[in-house]
Design an enzyme around this catalytic site. Structure first.
Site, PDB file in Angstrom:
ATOM      1  N   SER A  60      21.283   0.769  -7.942  1.00 17.62           N
ATOM      2  CA  SER A  60      20.899   0.692  -6.520  1.00 17.62           C
ATOM      3  C   SER A  60      21.558  -0.511  -5.851  1.00 17.62           C
ATOM      4  O   SER A  60      22.067  -0.406  -4.736  1.00 17.62           O
ATOM      5  CB  SER A  60      19.391   0.635  -6.353  1.00 17.62           C
ATOM      6  OG  SER A  60      18.876  -0.530  -6.932  1.00 17.62           O
ATOM      7  N   LEU A  61      21.577  -1.654  -6.540  1.00 15.60           N
ATOM      8  CA  LEU A  61      22.218  -2.825  -5.927  1.00 15.60           C
ATOM      9  C   LEU A  61      23.707  -2.561  -5.714  1.00 15.60           C
ATOM     10  O   LEU A  61      24.289  -2.981  -4.712  1.00 15.60           O
ATOM     11  CB  LEU A  61      22.004  -4.077  -6.782  1.00 15.60           C
ATOM     12  CG  LEU A  61      20.574  -4.626  -6.854  1.00 15.60           C
ATOM     13  CD1 LEU A  61      20.524  -5.928  -7.628  1.00 15.60           C
ATOM     14  CD2 LEU A  61      19.988  -4.838  -5.459  1.00 15.60           C
ATOM     15  N   PHE A  82      21.293  -1.729 -19.995  1.00 15.93           N
ATOM     16  CA  PHE A  82      20.267  -1.063 -19.202  1.00 15.93           C
ATOM     17  C   PHE A  82      20.205   0.394 -19.655  1.00 15.93           C
ATOM     18  O   PHE A  82      21.077   0.879 -20.372  1.00 15.93           O
ATOM     19  CB  PHE A  82      20.636  -1.137 -17.709  1.00 15.93           C
ATOM     20  CG  PHE A  82      19.708  -2.008 -16.894  1.00 15.93           C
ATOM     21  CD1 PHE A  82      19.438  -3.310 -17.266  1.00 15.93           C
ATOM     22  CD2 PHE A  82      19.122  -1.527 -15.716  1.00 15.93           C
ATOM     23  CE1 PHE A  82      18.598  -4.109 -16.499  1.00 15.93           C
ATOM     24  CE2 PHE A  82      18.283  -2.328 -14.953  1.00 15.93           C
ATOM     25  CZ  PHE A  82      18.020  -3.614 -15.335  1.00 15.93           C
ATOM     26  N   ARG A 101      15.393   6.757 -16.833  1.00 13.34           N
ATOM     27  CA  ARG A 101      14.050   6.377 -16.400  1.00 13.34           C
ATOM     28  C   ARG A 101      13.108   7.570 -16.307  1.00 13.34           C
ATOM     29  O   ARG A 101      11.924   7.465 -16.618  1.00 13.34           O
ATOM     30  CB  ARG A 101      14.123   5.681 -15.035  1.00 13.34           C
ATOM     31  CG  ARG A 101      14.623   4.277 -15.149  1.00 13.34           C
ATOM     32  CD  ARG A 101      14.693   3.611 -13.791  1.00 13.34           C
ATOM     33  NE  ARG A 101      15.120   2.219 -13.977  1.00 13.34           N
ATOM     34  CZ  ARG A 101      15.412   1.396 -12.982  1.00 13.34           C
ATOM     35  NH1 ARG A 101      15.343   1.812 -11.743  1.00 13.34           N
ATOM     36  NH2 ARG A 101      15.790   0.156 -13.234  1.00 13.34           N
ATOM     37  N   GLN A 113      11.947   8.443  -7.934  1.00 13.00           N
ATOM     38  CA  GLN A 113      11.948   7.829  -9.256  1.00 13.00           C
ATOM     39  C   GLN A 113      10.644   7.095  -9.522  1.00 13.00           C
ATOM     40  O   GLN A 113      10.196   6.289  -8.698  1.00 13.00           O
ATOM     41  CB  GLN A 113      13.105   6.839  -9.363  1.00 13.00           C
ATOM     42  CG  GLN A 113      13.147   6.149 -10.719  1.00 13.00           C
ATOM     43  CD  GLN A 113      14.487   5.508 -10.968  1.00 13.00           C
ATOM     44  OE1 GLN A 113      14.770   4.420 -10.491  1.00 13.00           O
ATOM     45  NE2 GLN A 113      15.334   6.205 -11.701  1.00 13.00           N
ATOM     46  N   ASP A 118      11.147   4.063   7.503  1.00 10.43           N
ATOM     47  CA  ASP A 118      11.321   4.105   8.960  1.00 10.43           C
ATOM     48  C   ASP A 118      12.587   4.860   9.373  1.00 10.43           C
ATOM     49  O   ASP A 118      12.570   5.646  10.319  1.00 10.43           O
ATOM     50  CB  ASP A 118      11.347   2.682   9.537  1.00 10.43           C
ATOM     51  CG  ASP A 118      10.079   1.903   9.197  1.00 10.43           C
ATOM     52  OD1 ASP A 118       9.075   2.540   8.815  1.00 10.43           O
ATOM     53  OD2 ASP A 118      10.089   0.670   9.306  1.00 10.43           O
ATOM     54  N   ARG A 127      18.153   8.048 -10.604  1.00 10.44           N
ATOM     55  CA  ARG A 127      19.031   6.881 -10.496  1.00 10.44           C
ATOM     56  C   ARG A 127      19.005   6.074 -11.785  1.00 10.44           C
ATOM     57  O   ARG A 127      17.961   5.911 -12.403  1.00 10.44           O
ATOM     58  CB  ARG A 127      18.560   5.991  -9.343  1.00 10.44           C
ATOM     59  CG  ARG A 127      19.293   4.681  -9.256  1.00 10.44           C
ATOM     60  CD  ARG A 127      18.951   3.932  -8.006  1.00 10.44           C
ATOM     61  NE  ARG A 127      17.626   3.309  -8.021  1.00 10.44           N
ATOM     62  CZ  ARG A 127      17.330   2.179  -8.668  1.00 10.44           C
ATOM     63  NH1 ARG A 127      18.247   1.575  -9.398  1.00 10.44           N
ATOM     64  NH2 ARG A 127      16.121   1.664  -8.607  1.00 10.44           N
ATOM     65  N   GLY A 168      17.894  -2.697   9.751  1.00  6.21           N
ATOM     66  CA  GLY A 168      17.547  -3.032   8.375  1.00  6.21           C
ATOM     67  C   GLY A 168      18.380  -4.206   7.894  1.00  6.21           C
ATOM     68  O   GLY A 168      19.606  -4.169   7.964  1.00  6.21           O
ATOM     69  N   GLY A 194      19.945  -5.493   1.529  1.00  3.76           N
ATOM     70  CA  GLY A 194      21.269  -5.630   0.907  1.00  3.76           C
ATOM     71  C   GLY A 194      22.334  -4.795   1.594  1.00  3.76           C
ATOM     72  O   GLY A 194      23.414  -5.283   1.923  1.00  3.76           O
ATOM     73  N   ALA A 195      22.020  -3.519   1.852  1.00  2.00           N
ATOM     74  CA  ALA A 195      23.025  -2.633   2.440  1.00  2.00           C
ATOM     75  C   ALA A 195      23.322  -3.035   3.879  1.00  2.00           C
ATOM     76  O   ALA A 195      24.479  -3.133   4.290  1.00  2.00           O
ATOM     77  CB  ALA A 195      22.537  -1.182   2.391  1.00  2.00           C
ATOM     78  N   GLY A 196      22.263  -3.286   4.640  1.00  2.00           N
ATOM     79  CA  GLY A 196      22.442  -3.650   6.046  1.00  2.00           C
ATOM     80  C   GLY A 196      23.228  -4.935   6.183  1.00  2.00           C
ATOM     81  O   GLY A 196      24.137  -5.044   7.010  1.00  2.00           O
ATOM     82  N   HIS A 218       9.293   4.383 -11.880  1.00  2.00           N
ATOM     83  CA  HIS A 218       9.785   3.384 -12.823  1.00  2.00           C
ATOM     84  C   HIS A 218       8.819   3.306 -13.991  1.00  2.00           C
ATOM     85  O   HIS A 218       7.615   3.209 -13.781  1.00  2.00           O
ATOM     86  CB  HIS A 218       9.895   2.022 -12.125  1.00  2.00           C
ATOM     87  CG  HIS A 218      10.719   1.041 -12.886  1.00  2.00           C
ATOM     88  ND1 HIS A 218      10.298   0.481 -14.067  1.00  2.00           N
ATOM     89  CD2 HIS A 218      11.959   0.531 -12.645  1.00  2.00           C
ATOM     90  CE1 HIS A 218      11.251  -0.347 -14.518  1.00  2.00           C
ATOM     91  NE2 HIS A 218      12.259  -0.323 -13.672  1.00  2.00           N
ATOM     92  N   THR A 256      11.056  -5.427 -14.850  1.00  2.00           N
ATOM     93  CA  THR A 256      12.418  -4.899 -14.929  1.00  2.00           C
ATOM     94  C   THR A 256      12.723  -4.157 -16.231  1.00  2.00           C
ATOM     95  O   THR A 256      12.213  -4.496 -17.301  1.00  2.00           O
ATOM     96  CB  THR A 256      13.456  -6.028 -14.747  1.00  2.00           C
ATOM     97  OG1 THR A 256      14.755  -5.479 -14.959  1.00  2.00           O
ATOM     98  CG2 THR A 256      13.246  -7.150 -15.734  1.00  2.00           C
ATOM     99  N   GLU A 257      13.597  -3.154 -16.084  1.00  2.00           N
ATOM    100  CA  GLU A 257      14.128  -2.442 -17.235  1.00  2.00           C
ATOM    101  C   GLU A 257      14.918  -3.404 -18.128  1.00  2.00           C
ATOM    102  O   GLU A 257      15.112  -3.169 -19.314  1.00  2.00           O
ATOM    103  CB  GLU A 257      15.059  -1.335 -16.714  1.00  2.00           C
ATOM    104  CG  GLU A 257      15.643  -0.434 -17.755  1.00  2.00           C
ATOM    105  CD  GLU A 257      16.308   0.778 -17.098  1.00  2.00           C
ATOM    106  OE1 GLU A 257      15.665   1.419 -16.253  1.00  2.00           O
ATOM    107  OE2 GLU A 257      17.462   1.056 -17.419  1.00  2.00           O
ATOM    108  N   HIS A 278       9.019   4.150  -7.459  1.00  2.00           N
ATOM    109  CA  HIS A 278       9.952   3.030  -7.375  1.00  2.00           C
ATOM    110  C   HIS A 278      11.098   3.250  -6.390  1.00  2.00           C
ATOM    111  O   HIS A 278      11.490   2.338  -5.685  1.00  2.00           O
ATOM    112  CB  HIS A 278      10.522   2.792  -8.773  1.00  2.00           C
ATOM    113  CG  HIS A 278      11.452   1.628  -8.875  1.00  2.00           C
ATOM    114  ND1 HIS A 278      11.073   0.361  -8.515  1.00  2.00           N
ATOM    115  CD2 HIS A 278      12.731   1.529  -9.319  1.00  2.00           C
ATOM    116  CE1 HIS A 278      12.088  -0.482  -8.730  1.00  2.00           C
ATOM    117  NE2 HIS A 278      13.105   0.207  -9.200  1.00  2.00           N
ATOM    118  N   LEU A 289       6.621  -4.508 -10.238  1.00  2.00           N
ATOM    119  CA  LEU A 289       7.709  -4.077 -11.117  1.00  2.00           C
ATOM    120  C   LEU A 289       7.929  -5.040 -12.278  1.00  2.00           C
ATOM    121  O   LEU A 289       7.904  -6.256 -12.124  1.00  2.00           O
ATOM    122  CB  LEU A 289       8.990  -3.985 -10.279  1.00  2.00           C
ATOM    123  CG  LEU A 289      10.291  -3.700 -11.018  1.00  2.00           C
ATOM    124  CD1 LEU A 289      10.276  -2.301 -11.607  1.00  2.00           C
ATOM    125  CD2 LEU A 289      11.483  -3.855 -10.084  1.00  2.00           C
TER     126      LEU A 289
END
Lengths: 234, 598, 122
Positions: free
Chosen positions: B406-407, B121, B289, B243, B224, B401, B15, B18-20, B245, B257-258, B356, B255
């Protein structure tokens, strides 16, 4: 509606060919070209193309639609089809892997060449590096690039010298870092762009501006780089 | 399949989101041989679609902001089943992770004093819920995810990370000792299948929103990693928690954005009434949310929805003025014009709650190490396996969440997994080896599709699965519907096992990719269905008609779906973060479960 | 792929500056000549000889001539490296480009020497 699609499978086809599909468009809905491709794929699952976000931010589905590069997911069929006909081809100027899928390595290599990352060898502060709203505003119209390659593959100079001319996308990013108040490698970056090809092959044709799906202006950025090179020389 | 070509690395990350990529960056700096396997070129990963921002107490908007307030909001937002040790870690380490992003070049929007711009937010408060609305979400206009993903790719380019772009991971290779020792992966360009051997395998494969018909998620968000874990007989946690959204564009699902509501936009029904004032008198449109999404559905069910079918409500932004919209929310203006055919400067955007985010996933500790249950029912580390980001359930989001978290989750836990793996490798981590039958087992489903000759098509089955999930496991859930949905899914399993792949070609075969993704969707959908049916209460995003209230006595816990028995177990929530022992200024009982009102 | 660059300057900026500067000179020379023709009306050989007998005109013309050569060389070199590539000409593209460039150089050099001869010969 008649859709003509560029087909090529290296294992099967000696040469690429165009395949025609007759597609009944659902009434009352203006499909995007990507939706159309999905319909084709349901009919013939061998039709290959890249796609992901389907909202114009991931940059996967750059294709040539009736001769103009764009993102399939945010291009309404009604906008590009002429006389009930639409021809979909891969982005021009890059080697085709299969159908609408091109090998983008040359494009990425040019992007990597401009050192697409912030360089600042000073010890960073414990917080963020300060940047005024005015300094930050200089990055608008630059950082939004999604690397879809619509611009570079619409550029004749990039077609002629894809290994030497950085191309509009790479140069837009080169200027994004030159314009960043947090970056300290201006001299090094300019020195790397000084040769006859990297920047100066831009002939101001402006196909890049014409096709950019994000409404960005690489030609202007290239002009800024040229001015910086000029200033540096005098 | 015969002997497979083998590639060997110390660590692999599956992956390139962002996390990977945050984990990869950490590992690249370790000097260990590592690679990122991504089914798309990394900047095409779904992190790119995140808009509003990354929530973190960097005290830019409010110099007195405190990460413990962020922690309080997150725990409350999670409806008290977020793990408090993990939330403490995320909120306290967060600022450092965000500053690193700035140093990497992320073009955050700025305040006049040059610091990072933060916007309000949903679910954000000051002083443990008593100080009013906070503005804690660091933003780069409304393209924060794009800016973050590109900055991380750029950072990785600088660090010299190795990418296997457009490689698809088929299944984990698990050895006889239960350790994960790499993955079977297929190069899309050539169709070549490889065994990629590694001491550490990180699943950073993101979410699976495509189990639903209407989702903000990219077409490739097919769970996956979660599915690979399930097929490796590993349990998944809190899979009923999805979630929705509040503001997906009606019809298109894209999407909005909030941050629109953070900047002052609000929701209206067909009569133009700002209905959130009735449902959440204090926070209004910036309630959690889950709360906003349910309120919207109730409005629509009460006949106050707009459009021909009365099936959506509206997000009003015109009162913010053209200048604010174009400087703070330029991407939204573009999206609304493209997908809703409205100009938000003049008209409201038709919106509807849209799937979402997957709060559940592979259970991990704060180092990203995957956790499973041993025979005695105790937590046990899965040797060699890590997971971060949306694929993982560490769990900082619990049952719901908060926007912008999440970011933060991606960069904080991507980073922590990278640090832990570096340490482990330096200490001689050895996950063991795979036998040829272990490898063979992980290629089974690929062989199944390759050898299929007749059967139903992938596209039709996928549509049925998505519609089943949409109908039966949406915002509001009823026992009868869920039972029916589970029955449909088990029939779908039979049919998918018999489905056909007609295109057997090698070069960039996206039909094969979609077939393999369909397997994954099915695994995740089934885990969701069984978990949702078994959690007999309403909490966070999980709202049931037959059990309308939260049941702390029985369900103040994680759910743990066991793919072998297809039953739901329970796992304790960490409710004793280190902070409680060391911080004497913390108000008494501040993190204890309370009624959740906004 | 262009593997033999064969530019004289090997510097894009100096090429760029030279091309712009020579363009200004050529523009000025053109404007002057056209203007002069318009003012003078019909001109006979004696008028031409008269004009070119001034030293300043000789220098101005010489400047324009050198500018033509420099400007054309950069332009022709660019065209050559755009179009004479393996893509169209296969492995021998470098050879063809060399021949093309030699022809360009010889042509431009002839212009220059011939011009000098006209201006200052006898």
């Amino acid at each position: 509606m008649q859709v003509s699609v560029y087909r090529y499978d290296p294992d099967k086809d000696a040469a690429p060919y165009m395949q025609d599909f007759d597609i009944e468009l659902p009434a009352g809905k203006d499909l995007m070209v990507l939706d159309l491709l999905a319909l084709l794929k349901e009919r013939d699952e061998t039709v290959s193309y890249r796609r992901s976000c389907r909202e114009g931010v991931c940059g996967s589905d750059g294709v040539s639609m009736n001769g103009k590069n764009g993102l399939a997911c945010i291009t309404p069929v009604s906008e590009v089809a002429k006389g009930g006909k639409l021809t979909i081809k891969p982005l021009p100027g890059l080697p085709v892997i299969r159908d609408l899928v091109v090998d983008m390595e040359q494009f990425y290599a040019q992007y990597r060449k401009i050192e697409p990352y912030l360089i600042n060898n000073e010890v960073p502060p414990t917080r963020e590096r300060l940047q005024s709203p005015a300094e930050r505003e200089k990055l608008d119209g630059l950082y939004e690039c999604i690397l879809c390659a619509c611009c570079s593959t619409a550029c004749p100079s990039f077609w002629w010298n894809p290994d030497k001319f950085i191309g509009p996308a790479g140069l837009l990013q080169a200027y994004r870092f030159l314009a960043d108040s947090r970056d300290t490698a201006t001299e090094e970056r300019l020195a790397n762009l000084d040769d006859p090809f990297s920047v100066f092959r831009c002939r101001g044709i402006m196909n890049c501006v014409n096709v950019c799906p994000k409404g960005l202006n690489p030609t202007r950025a290239i002009g800024h780089i040229r001015n910086m090179l000029l200033k540096r020389a005098v | 399949m015969g002997e497979l070509p083998t590639l060997e690395f110390d660590a692999i990350i599956i992956g390139g989101g962002g996390a990977g990529m945050r984990a990869a960056l950490q590992l690249a700096e370790s000097g260990r041989k590592t690679a990122v396997i991504s089914k798309v070129f990394p900047t095409r990963s779904h992190t790119v679609s995140a808009q509003g921002g990354i929530t973190c107490a960097i005290a830019s908007d409010d110099p007195n902001d405190d990460w413990r307030w962020h922690m309080y909001d997150t725990i409350k937002g999670s409806d008290y089943i977020g793990d408090q040790d993990a939330i403490q870690y995320m909120c306290s380490v967060g600022p450092q992770a965000v500053y690193e992003l700035d140093h990497m070049g992320l073009p955050f929007s700025r305040n006049d004093n040059g610091r990072i711009y933060q916007r309000p937010f949903g679910g954000q408060s000051k002083n443990f819920g008593k100080g009013g609305q906070a503005a804690r979400t660091c933003a780069a206009a409304d393209r924060t995810g794009h800016a973050l993903l590109h900055a991380l790719y750029q950072g990785n380019t600088k660090a010299g990370s190795v990418f296997l772009s457009e490689w698809f991971a088929v299944d984990l290779v698990k050895n006889a000792h239960g350790a994960v020792v790499g993955v079977i992966a297929m190069c899309m360009e050539t169709g070549e299948v490889n065994y990629i051997k590694a001491q550490a395998t990180v699943l950073a494969t993101g979410g699976a929103g495509r189990i639903y018909q209407s989702t903000t998620n990219a077409l490739m968000c097919t769970g996956d990693g979660a599915a690979m874990a399930l097929r490796a007989d590993l349990a998944l946690q809190d899979m009923e928690m999805w979630q929705f959204h509040p503001t997906g564009i009606a019809g298109a699902g894209t999407l909005v954005t909030e941050g629109c509501r953070g900047e002052g936009g609000y929701l209206i029904n067909k009569d133009g009434e700002r209905f959130m004032e009735r449902y959440a008198p204090t926070a209004k449109d910036l309630a959690g949310r889950d709360v906003v999404a349910r309120s919207m559905i109730l409005e629509i069910l009460a006949g106050r929805g707009g459009g021909e079918d009365g099936d959506h409500v509206f997000l009003k932004l015109d009162h913010l003025g053209e200048e604010i919209l174009h400087s703070r929310l330029p991407g939204i203006v573009e999206l609304a014009k493209t997908f809703a055919h409205v100009d938000p400067v003049k008209e409201p955007i038709p919106v509807v709650p849209t799937c979402h985010y997957m709060m559940g996933g592979i259970p991990t500790n704060i180092h990203g190490q995957a956790i499973t249950r041993n025979a005695k029912g105790e937590d046990e580390i899965v040797n060699g396996l890590y997971s971060v980001g949306e694929a993982a359930c560490v769990s900082v989001h619990g049952a719901n969440r908060l926007g912008g978290n999440s970011l933060l989750d991606l960069v904080v836990f991507g980073r922590s997994a990278g640090l832990h793996i570096t340490d482990a490798l330096n200490q001689g981590m050895d996950s063991g080896v795979a036998s040829s039958s272990d490898i063979e087992a992980a290629t089974q489903r690929l062989s199944r599709w390759n050898e299929s000759t007749t059967g139903e098509s992938v596209a039709g089955l996928k549509r049925e699965l998505q519609s089943c999930m949409q109908l039966n496991f949406g915002v509001f859930r009823t026992e009868a519907n869920m039972q029916a949905g589970m029955k449909t899914l088990s029939e779908l399993r039979e049919r998918i096992n018999q489905a056909v792949l007609t295109d057997k070609s090698q070069a960039f075969n996206t039909a094969r990719l979609e077939a393999l993704e369909l397997d994954n969707l099915l695994e995740v959908a089934e885990a969701t269905a069984i978990s949702a049916e078994a959690r007999k209460e309403s909490r966070g995003a999980h709202a049931r008609d037959d059990f309308q209230v939260r049941d702390d006595e029985n369900w103040l816990c994680h759910s743990l779906y066991d793919p072998v028995t297809k039953t739901l177990g329970k796992r304790d929530v960490n409710r004793a973060p280190g902070l409680l022992q060391t911080d004497k200024d913390l108000p008494e009982g501040v993190f204890e479960p309370k009624e959740r009102v906004y | 792929m262009v593997t033999q660059v064969t530019s004289f300057s090997r510097n894009g900026l100096s090429d760029f500056i030279v091309q712009r500067a020579t363009a200004y000179i050529l523009a000025a020379y053109t404007v002057f000549l056209v203007g002069y023709l318009l003012i003078q009306g019909e001109m006979v050989y004696a008028d031409w000889q008269m004009l070119f007998s001034h030293t300043w005109m000789q220098i101005f013309t010489m400047l324009a001539l050198v500018s033509t050569c420099a400007h054309a060389w950069i332009g022709m070199w660019t065209i050559g490296t755009d179009y004479i590539r393996e893509h169209y000409f296969g492995q021998s593209a470098n050879g063809y480009r060399l021949i093309y460039q030699v022809i360009c150089i010889l042509t431009l050099a002839s212009y220059l020497f011939w011009g000098v001869k006209i201006l200052w010969g006898n």
